[in-house]
Structures are given as C-alpha cells and as structure tokens.
Design a protein around this motif. Structure first.
Motif, PDB file in Angstrom:
ATOM      1  N   GLY A 301      -7.870   0.618  -4.186  1.00  0.00           N
ATOM      2  CA  GLY A 301      -6.713   0.826  -3.321  1.00  0.00           C
ATOM      3  C   GLY A 301      -6.715  -0.111  -2.125  1.00  0.00           C
ATOM      4  O   GLY A 301      -5.973   0.077  -1.179  1.00  0.00           O
ATOM      5  N   ALA A 302      -7.568  -1.146  -2.202  1.00  0.00           N
ATOM      6  CA  ALA A 302      -7.693  -2.061  -1.060  1.00  0.00           C
ATOM      7  C   ALA A 302      -6.388  -2.795  -0.788  1.00  0.00           C
ATOM      8  O   ALA A 302      -6.068  -3.108   0.354  1.00  0.00           O
ATOM      9  CB  ALA A 302      -8.802  -3.081  -1.306  1.00  0.00           C
ATOM     10  N   LEU A 303      -5.599  -3.041  -1.843  1.00  0.00           N
ATOM     11  CA  LEU A 303      -4.405  -3.863  -1.670  1.00  0.00           C
ATOM     12  C   LEU A 303      -3.370  -3.167  -0.800  1.00  0.00           C
ATOM     13  O   LEU A 303      -2.511  -3.810  -0.218  1.00  0.00           O
ATOM     14  CB  LEU A 303      -3.805  -4.219  -3.040  1.00  0.00           C
ATOM     15  CG  LEU A 303      -4.766  -4.953  -3.971  1.00  0.00           C
ATOM     16  CD1 LEU A 303      -4.060  -5.415  -5.216  1.00  0.00           C
ATOM     17  CD2 LEU A 303      -5.407  -6.131  -3.264  1.00  0.00           C
ATOM     18  N   ASP A 304      -3.458  -1.821  -0.687  1.00  0.00           N
ATOM     19  CA  ASP A 304      -2.536  -1.112   0.199  1.00  0.00           C
ATOM     20  C   ASP A 304      -2.986  -1.175   1.641  1.00  0.00           C
ATOM     21  O   ASP A 304      -2.305  -0.692   2.530  1.00  0.00           O
ATOM     22  CB  ASP A 304      -2.416   0.362  -0.223  1.00  0.00           C
ATOM     23  CG  ASP A 304      -1.862   0.480  -1.636  1.00  0.00           C
ATOM     24  OD1 ASP A 304      -1.037  -0.378  -1.999  1.00  0.00           O
ATOM     25  OD2 ASP A 304      -2.265   1.396  -2.359  1.00  0.00           O
ATOM     26  N   ASN A 305      -4.181  -1.727   1.887  1.00  0.00           N
ATOM     27  CA  ASN A 305      -4.733  -1.739   3.242  1.00  0.00           C
ATOM     28  C   ASN A 305      -4.700  -3.113   3.894  1.00  0.00           C
ATOM     29  O   ASN A 305      -5.240  -3.289   4.973  1.00  0.00           O
ATOM     30  CB  ASN A 305      -6.192  -1.256   3.220  1.00  0.00           C
ATOM     31  CG  ASN A 305      -6.274   0.240   3.085  1.00  0.00           C
ATOM     32  OD1 ASN A 305      -6.214   0.955   4.062  1.00  0.00           O
ATOM     33  ND2 ASN A 305      -6.367   0.722   1.859  1.00  0.00           N
ATOM     34  N   LEU A 306      -4.099  -4.079   3.212  1.00  0.00           N
ATOM     35  CA  LEU A 306      -4.134  -5.442   3.752  1.00  0.00           C
ATOM     36  C   LEU A 306      -3.339  -5.546   5.048  1.00  0.00           C
ATOM     37  O   LEU A 306      -2.324  -4.927   5.183  1.00  0.00           O
ATOM     38  CB  LEU A 306      -3.571  -6.414   2.728  1.00  0.00           C
ATOM     39  CG  LEU A 306      -4.532  -6.822   1.619  1.00  0.00           C
ATOM     40  CD1 LEU A 306      -3.836  -7.759   0.664  1.00  0.00           C
ATOM     41  CD2 LEU A 306      -5.778  -7.479   2.179  1.00  0.00           C
TER      42      LEU A 306
ATOM     43  N   ASP B  99       4.305  -2.003  -8.818  1.00  0.00           N
ATOM     44  CA  ASP B  99       2.981  -2.523  -8.456  1.00  0.00           C
ATOM     45  C   ASP B  99       2.968  -4.048  -8.480  1.00  0.00           C
ATOM     46  O   ASP B  99       2.355  -4.687  -7.621  1.00  0.00           O
ATOM     47  CB  ASP B  99       1.916  -1.993  -9.420  1.00  0.00           C
ATOM     48  CG  ASP B  99       1.631  -0.524  -9.157  1.00  0.00           C
ATOM     49  OD1 ASP B  99       2.106  -0.019  -8.126  1.00  0.00           O
ATOM     50  OD2 ASP B  99       0.961   0.108  -9.989  1.00  0.00           O
ATOM     51  N   ALA B 100       3.659  -4.599  -9.492  1.00  0.00           N
ATOM     52  CA  ALA B 100       3.698  -6.056  -9.596  1.00  0.00           C
ATOM     53  C   ALA B 100       4.389  -6.645  -8.374  1.00  0.00           C
ATOM     54  O   ALA B 100       3.946  -7.659  -7.818  1.00  0.00           O
ATOM     55  CB  ALA B 100       4.428  -6.477 -10.874  1.00  0.00           C
ATOM     56  N   VAL B 101       5.481  -6.011  -7.930  1.00  0.00           N
ATOM     57  CA  VAL B 101       6.203  -6.522  -6.762  1.00  0.00           C
ATOM     58  C   VAL B 101       5.327  -6.445  -5.525  1.00  0.00           C
ATOM     59  O   VAL B 101       5.274  -7.379  -4.725  1.00  0.00           O
ATOM     60  CB  VAL B 101       7.527  -5.753  -6.553  1.00  0.00           C
ATOM     61  CG1 VAL B 101       8.194  -6.190  -5.252  1.00  0.00           C
ATOM     62  CG2 VAL B 101       8.465  -5.991  -7.715  1.00  0.00           C
ATOM     63  N   SER B 102       4.563  -5.329  -5.373  1.00  0.00           N
ATOM     64  CA  SER B 102       3.752  -5.250  -4.157  1.00  0.00           C
ATOM     65  C   SER B 102       2.603  -6.246  -4.208  1.00  0.00           C
ATOM     66  O   SER B 102       2.182  -6.768  -3.172  1.00  0.00           O
ATOM     67  CB  SER B 102       3.272  -3.818  -3.894  1.00  0.00           C
ATOM     68  OG  SER B 102       2.303  -3.455  -4.821  1.00  0.00           O
ATOM     69  N   LEU B 103       2.107  -6.562  -5.394  1.00  0.00           N
ATOM     70  CA  LEU B 103       1.090  -7.617  -5.511  1.00  0.00           C
ATOM     71  C   LEU B 103       1.695  -8.969  -5.145  1.00  0.00           C
ATOM     72  O   LEU B 103       1.079  -9.791  -4.462  1.00  0.00           O
ATOM     73  CB  LEU B 103       0.531  -7.660  -6.941  1.00  0.00           C
ATOM     74  CG  LEU B 103      -0.568  -8.704  -7.188  1.00  0.00           C
ATOM     75  CD1 LEU B 103      -1.823  -8.346  -6.415  1.00  0.00           C
ATOM     76  CD2 LEU B 103      -0.889  -8.836  -8.666  1.00  0.00           C
ATOM     77  N   LEU B 104       2.947  -9.155  -5.576  1.00  0.00           N
ATOM     78  CA  LEU B 104       3.652 -10.408  -5.308  1.00  0.00           C
ATOM     79  C   LEU B 104       3.787 -10.666  -3.799  1.00  0.00           C
ATOM     80  O   LEU B 104       3.673 -11.800  -3.341  1.00  0.00           O
ATOM     81  CB  LEU B 104       5.032 -10.331  -5.974  1.00  0.00           C
ATOM     82  CG  LEU B 104       5.945 -11.538  -5.881  1.00  0.00           C
ATOM     83  CD1 LEU B 104       5.263 -12.745  -6.466  1.00  0.00           C
ATOM     84  CD2 LEU B 104       7.242 -11.263  -6.626  1.00  0.00           C
ATOM     85  N   VAL B 105       4.004  -9.575  -3.036  1.00  0.00           N
ATOM     86  CA  VAL B 105       4.175  -9.740  -1.592  1.00  0.00           C
ATOM     87  C   VAL B 105       2.869 -10.188  -0.941  1.00  0.00           C
ATOM     88  O   VAL B 105       2.870 -11.039  -0.053  1.00  0.00           O
ATOM     89  CB  VAL B 105       4.657  -8.427  -0.941  1.00  0.00           C
ATOM     90  CG1 VAL B 105       4.834  -8.609   0.552  1.00  0.00           C
ATOM     91  CG2 VAL B 105       5.957  -7.987  -1.561  1.00  0.00           C
TER      92      VAL B 105
END
Lengths: 306, 266
Positions: A301-306, B99-105
């Motif tokens: 869940g690290a990507l939500d904490n950037l 999820d793909a869109v939030s990774l893209l950001v």
C-alpha cells in the motif's frame, strides 16, 4: 398527495433557469459516468499522450540505429543496442554500482528519517512540531545544485570537514563514491522524512496507549504497533530515495570524482556521443529496476502514501 | 505517548544532531557568499560584500529567475487543474482501471528524472520534430507536478466525505454550484499546499529541464549549473542560494499556518 404536501412543494426548486448550464448540470447529476468521463478525460489525455506515449516510443527507439555518417537516427530495426547493454561489462559494472549507491542512500535515509519523523509526529508539542516541519522543508527550497556544491566545498581537501576532522586524526573522504552516497543521502532526506512523518502522524495515539496499557514497553510498542502501521509510509519514502538516486548523474559529476553512474552513461549518449537509441537502451535498465521495485512494494500500500 | 525521559531526550538529541548536519552545508554556503575566497576554501580568508552587490546586478541571474518563475507558475497552474480533476475522479468514483490510473499519476515522480527527461527529449525532437523551447520545459514540469497536487487534494477529499456535497445536491444546487460553493472552499488549503510544492519542485528541477530546454532557455538551475564551476561566479551562486532559502520561509510558513488553523477548527 404530493400537491397537497406544502413542505414538499416548497422544497422543490423553481425551474428558474432552463438554460444550457442548468440542463448540463441536470444531465451530469443523473449520469455519473458522464461526470467521470468529464473529470478523467483531460488529465488522462495529458498523462497518456505526454508520458506513456513518450515512454513507449523511448522503448521503440532503443531498437533503432544511428547512421554513422550523418548522425541521424534511422529506423533500422535491430537488437544491437539491447545486446550491447545486456552483455557489456561496462554496463553491468555501472548498473551494480548505481544500484549499490541507491540502496546505501535509501538505508541511510530511512535510518535517519525514522527517529526524526517519530520525534516530530509523536513526541514534540504542537508548536515544536510546526517549527520542525518548517525546519525539514526549508532546505528543499535551497537549490539541489547549490546543496551538492556545498558538499563539494565541505568535503574538499581544504574544506570545513577536513578542518574539523584533522585535529582528531581523521580525514575527509574526498571525492568519490562515498562522497556521492553522503551527498545523495543529504539531498533526499527531506523526501524520506515527510512521508514517514505523515504516516506516523496517522498512527492513532489510542493504539499506542492501548499497547502500553496492555504492558507493552517502548520497544515492544514500537515494533508491534507503530512500525507495522507506518510501514507503507516508510516504503513510500524509500521509493523516493531509491528512484532519485538511481537516475542521478549531476551529483556524481560534482562530488563523485571519476565515478560513473547509469545516468552519466545515458547523458553522454544523448549529448556528446549523439546516440539516442543506445541511450534509450541504457535507460531501460533503471526503468526495469524501478518497475520491479514498484511491483514488489505494491502490496504494502506504499503507493497510496507517496 | 508515554516514553521514558531518557528515550525522549535521546530522540530529541538525535533530531537536533540530524538537523544540525542538515543546516551545516547551508551555513557554509552563507559563509561563502561573504568570503573573499573564490574557491570556497575553509575557513574563509576574509569578509566581503562584493558578491551580494554583483549578484543583484547580474542580468543573467535575474533573467534566469524570471524564466524559472514563469515556468513554475504555468506548470503549477496546469498541475492544479489536472491534479484536482483526477483526484475527484479517483476518489469519488470506482471504475475499471482505477488502480492503473493512480499508478499512472505517480509514475512521473516514481521513475528517475533522467527517464522522464530522455523520453520527452526523444518524443519532442525525434518523433514530433518539435524544437525544444520554454514550452517543452513547461509540459515536462507540469507532468511531474500533477502528483503533488493529486496527493494533497485526494487526502483532503478522503477526509471530507460526501455528506456536504450530497446535502447541497439535495437542496437543488447543480454540479457546478456545488463545486464552487461546497467542494472548492474545503479544498482551498490543500490546493495551496499542493501548489506550493509543485512550484518548488518545478523551480528547482534540473535533470528533466536539461533534456527539455531549448538552447536559449536558461532556468535558474541551468544558470547555476553553468556558473558554479567558474571561480568568479561561484560566490554569486552562493548569494542566490541564500536569498532563495530566506524567501522560501514565507510560503512554507503560510502553508503551515493554513493547515494548522484548519486542524484546530476541525
């Protein structure tokens, strides 16, 4: 019945403006998908066109060649660049060195950021907390280059570090990989402190108190309550320090002496050597490493904490 | 949290030591801006105000600052709009590929700057055949600034919930009115914080900038890079750095004040 209900009649908004804006608004209210499409279209278009397409074309460029006479890029499909990068001893050495530097920087930064972020989030009073956030943020506004250059003068043979250390028989490490690791750790420290601080601040005090009430000592509480809850934030911090170090070539130029990192190889091939396809092939190495790292840490869940 | 006095003192000491190490190089820069040595040797051999006088007359430096301000303002504006839109979409809706869109950001900030730089350089020059200019820098900067706005706005949206917006819609307000009178006022300080970070990020960026700037475009970091190894220019660079740090106190303080007052209000 409804007409006889005075309250309901009063609440119904009178159709004052039957204009375009009103009708559009009604349409959007009743069609959430249209609302979503409207929200998403502009940013998605920008990110896909400017970023994803550019990245994919970079991948494609790695399979092209440069005309050795004119220096122009030719669309001759070849695996030569990829083979060179994968098998060349230079590229293997530099990749290992770069990953080693990035890993060392990340470990140092997390080790430094944890105590300071914990002190900011859970120990300091509100006033001190605000002052500390400012103290941590302010160096971010000093130019990256000036900070790297400051370390060049700190670490130099007639710099402040030598001046401080020589009376106790120690010496400055001089320019090289050690200097690069020190400087990069210094540069990215605020980027690691901030997400960890935010993550620790979200750890509810009630849980920490509950742990203490149940007999958990400081270390036990830290290990079993605070660290697991803050873990995604810590990983988010490592993404910054790791990725920023992986692509750096300017700090190495300033304090690294003759050491080269992947970024230097890419930069030379874009500029002096004018071989964009080879540069693109080299650039695929950090891309692959970062994607591997992101895939590895996604579940935390690290990507939500950037 | 209940901590032993010894632990508190130890943590406080570690924090103080780290902050001292963080500020020592900046103090060295401050000292160098007044030093008569052009090679930045320590201790400074003498005191002079020459560099401060020259820095404020240096046309190159002033031009570079104004270029950087223009780039940072335009990129921040683009990032504010796109970042807000995408946070609303990702926070208020669930859809296929979210999820793909939030990774893209986050990708432009998660991938090293040199990748973004070379990809855009290749895209503009080789693929599109567009000459590099100040606008290619703006496009590149806006792309990686979106994420800072996005982070701040989406965190705020999560905390806000949708009760007030639903109440507004129930009372007959249209989509736009609800945004203007209900959503936006609640987002304002998050937008300010995200915008400030985006501005700072763009103002200081060097790696992507070197790959996307046209030959005549000199942002402040490019100016610094070109000048810091020149003996007579290095102290001027030190002066600029000191001024920037001092000036930066104002926006950081404002952002802190805003978020602080909001926390007490809550």
């Amino acid at each position: 019945m409804t007409t006889a209900d005075p309250v309901r009649a009063e609440r119904t908004p009178p159709p004052r403006r039957g204009g375009f804006a009103r009708r559009g608004s009604v349409f959007l209210t009743t069609h959430p998908r249209a609302r979503l499409a409207l929200l998403l279209s502009a940013p998605l278009l920008w990110l896909v066109v400017v970023y994803i397409v550019a990245l994919l074309l970079l991948l494609v460029t790695a399979f092209w060649t440069v005309d050795s006479f004119t220096g122009e890029i030719r669309i001759d499909w070849t695996f030569d660049n990829i083979v060179t990068v994968v098998t060349g001893a230079l590229y293997q050495t530099v990749t290992l060195r770069t990953v080693g530097v990035a890993a060392a920087v990340t470990v140092i930064d997390v080790a430094l950021a944890l105590p300071i972020a914990f002190y900011m989030a859970k120990v300091a009073g509100p006033r001190a907390q605000r002052a500390l956030v400012i103290a941590v943020l302010m160096p971010l506004w000093a130019s990256y280059l000036v900070k790297a250059y400051a370390w060049r003068s700190v670490l130099s043979q007639d710099g402040i570090l030598e001046w401080l250390l020589s009376p106790i028989g120690l010496h400055t490490p001089g320019y090289g990989l050690t200097a690069t690791i020190i400087t990069l750790s210094y540069l990215w420290l605020p980027y690691v402190i901030l997400p960890i601080y935010a993550g620790l601040e979200r750890v509810p005090d009630s849980l920490i108190e509950a742990s203490a009430d149940l007999g958990g000592g400081t270390w036990r509480t830290m290990r079993s309550v605070v660290l697991p809850l803050a873990f995604p934030a810590i990983v988010a911090g490592t993404i910054f320090s790791f990725s920023l170090s992986l692509g750096d070539y300017i700090t190495v130029n300033i304090v690294g002496g003759t050491s080269q990192m992947l970024g230097n190889l890419v930069y030379t091939n874009v500029g002096a050597a004018n071989n964009l396809p080879l540069a693109a092939a080299i650039a695929l190495i950090p891309i692959a490493i970062i994607f591997g790292y992101l895939a590895l840490v996604r579940r935390t869940g690290a990507l939500d904490n950037l | 949290m209940r901590l032993g006095t010894a632990t508190r003192i130890a943590l406080g000491t570690v924090t103080a030591v780290i902050l001292a190490i963080v500020y020592i190089p900046l103090l060295v820069v401050l000292a160098n801006s007044f030093s008569t040595s052009t090679s930045l040797s320590w201790p400074p051999p003498g005191f002079t105000l020459e560099w401060w006088a020259r820095a404020f007359q240096s046309e190159g430096a002033l031009d570079a600052i104004s270029t950087s301000v223009v780039v940072a303002i335009v990129s921040t504006a683009v990032a504010l709009v796109l970042g807000t839109l995408i946070s609303l979409a990702l926070q208020r809706f669930s859809f296929f590929g979210r999820d793909a869109v939030s990774l893209l950001v986050i990708l432009p900030i998660a991938l090293p700057g040199i990748i973004t730089g070379i990809a855009l350089n290749n895209f503009f020059r080789t693929i599109l055949g567009v000459p590099l200019s100040i606008w290619t820098v703006v496009i590149a900067h806006a792309t990686f600034c979106i994420v800072t706005v996005f982070n701040n706005v989406i965190a705020r949206l999560r905390r806000m919930g949708i009760n007030l917006e639903e109440a507004s819609a129930d009372l007959g307000a249209g989509v736009w009115t609800t945004f203007r009178l209900v959503t936006f006022p609640q987002l304002r300080s998050a937008l300010l914080a995200g915008g400030l970070l985006a501005f700072a990020l763009s103002f200081d960026e060097i790696i992507v900038t070197t790959f996307t700037a046209g030959s005549g475009v000199t942002t402040l970091p490019i100016f610094i890079l070109n000048n810091m190894f020149r003996p007579n220019q290095a102290p001027i660079v030190a002066v600029i750095a000191v001024v920037l740090v001092v000036v930066s106190i104002v926006p950081i303080y404002l952002a802190q004040r805003l978020s602080g007052s909001e926390q007490t209000r809550r």
